[in-house]
Scaffold this motif. Structure first.
Motif, PDB file in Angstrom:
ATOM      1  N   UNK A  72      -6.454  -6.242   4.014  1.00 54.55           N
ATOM      2  CA  UNK A  72      -5.702  -5.023   4.304  1.00 54.55           C
ATOM      3  C   UNK A  72      -4.550  -4.849   3.312  1.00 54.55           C
ATOM      4  N   UNK A  73      -3.827  -5.956   3.021  1.00 52.41           N
ATOM      5  CA  UNK A  73      -2.730  -5.870   2.043  1.00 52.41           C
ATOM      6  C   UNK A  73      -3.246  -5.499   0.664  1.00 52.41           C
ATOM      7  N   UNK A  74      -4.404  -6.057   0.279  1.00 52.26           N
ATOM      8  CA  UNK A  74      -4.990  -5.710  -1.022  1.00 52.26           C
ATOM      9  C   UNK A  74      -5.391  -4.239  -1.053  1.00 52.26           C
ATOM     10  N   UNK A  75      -6.009  -3.779   0.039  1.00 49.13           N
ATOM     11  CA  UNK A  75      -6.382  -2.362   0.118  1.00 49.13           C
ATOM     12  C   UNK A  75      -5.149  -1.474   0.041  1.00 49.13           C
ATOM     13  N   UNK A  76      -4.088  -1.868   0.729  1.00 44.22           N
ATOM     14  CA  UNK A  76      -2.839  -1.107   0.704  1.00 44.22           C
ATOM     15  C   UNK A  76      -2.263  -1.071  -0.706  1.00 44.22           C
ATOM     16  N   UNK A  77      -2.271  -2.207  -1.396  1.00 41.50           N
ATOM     17  CA  UNK A  77      -1.752  -2.258  -2.768  1.00 41.50           C
ATOM     18  C   UNK A  77      -2.560  -1.339  -3.682  1.00 41.50           C
ATOM     19  N   UNK A  78      -3.902  -1.364  -3.527  1.00 42.25           N
ATOM     20  CA  UNK A  78      -4.744  -0.468  -4.338  1.00 42.25           C
ATOM     21  C   UNK A  78      -4.444   0.992  -4.003  1.00 42.25           C
ATOM     22  N   UNK A  79      -4.287   1.276  -2.720  1.00 42.29           N
ATOM     23  CA  UNK A  79      -3.997   2.643  -2.291  1.00 42.29           C
ATOM     24  C   UNK A  79      -2.656   3.114  -2.845  1.00 42.29           C
ATOM     25  N   UNK A  80      -1.642   2.238  -2.793  1.00 42.24           N
ATOM     26  CA  UNK A  80      -0.330   2.603  -3.334  1.00 42.24           C
ATOM     27  C   UNK A  80      -0.396   2.828  -4.842  1.00 42.24           C
ATOM     28  N   UNK A  81      -1.160   1.984  -5.545  1.00 42.77           N
ATOM     29  CA  UNK A  81      -1.315   2.161  -6.997  1.00 42.77           C
ATOM     30  C   UNK A  81      -2.013   3.496  -7.290  1.00 42.77           C
ATOM     31  N   UNK A  82      -3.047   3.805  -6.512  1.00 40.61           N
ATOM     32  CA  UNK A  82      -3.759   5.073  -6.690  1.00 40.61           C
ATOM     33  C   UNK A  82      -2.816   6.251  -6.405  1.00 40.61           C
TER      34      UNK A  82
END
Length: 134
Positions: A72-82
């Motif tokens: 979930x944290x990795x997905x959140x980091x990718x989402x924030x970068x996007x």
């Protein structure tokens, strides 16, 4: 004497029977206590095994939650970068829109200048025509 011997023998036999009964009772009590101990010991081992199994289940669940949390944290980091990339693109597009608006305004201003020059030239040409006719 023989009667005394028999009385003594009877008393000894009675005393022996009493000792045998006491020993038998104590053996029976010890046997029951031992049986209860083994039963309790077995129950405690069973309970301990059940608790260990439950702990193992909880450990596996915790590990699964930790892995899910990492994902979930990795997905959140990718989402924030996007999201940051999209915000940067929006900023670029807004800058381009402002540049196009300035270019359009400059083109409108230039068109007005040409219209005014054209009108001035037409007015001058009319004046010249009137003077030539007049």
């Amino acid at each position: 004497m023989e009667t005394r011997l028999r009385d003594t023998e009877r008393r000894m036999m009675t005393a022996l029977e009493m000792v045998n009964m006491r020993v038998s009772y104590q053996v029976d009590v010890r046997s029951r206590e031992s049986s209860e101990f083994h039963s309790r010991h077995h129950d405690a081992q069973t309970d301990r095994a059940a608790v260990r199994a439950e702990i193992e289940v909880l450990r596996r669940e915790r590990l699964a939650y930790e892995q899910e949390s990492i994902q979930t944290r990795q997905d959140l980091a990718r989402s924030e970068a996007h999201c940051r990339a999209l915000e940067a693109r929006v900023t670029v597009l807004e800058t381009e829109v402002r540049r196009h608006e300035w270019q359009r305004q400059a083109a409108d201003d230039l068109a007005v200048q040409y219209i005014m020059r054209t009108q001035a030239l037409e007015a001058g040409a009319r004046v010249d025509t009137l003077e030539d006719t007049g």
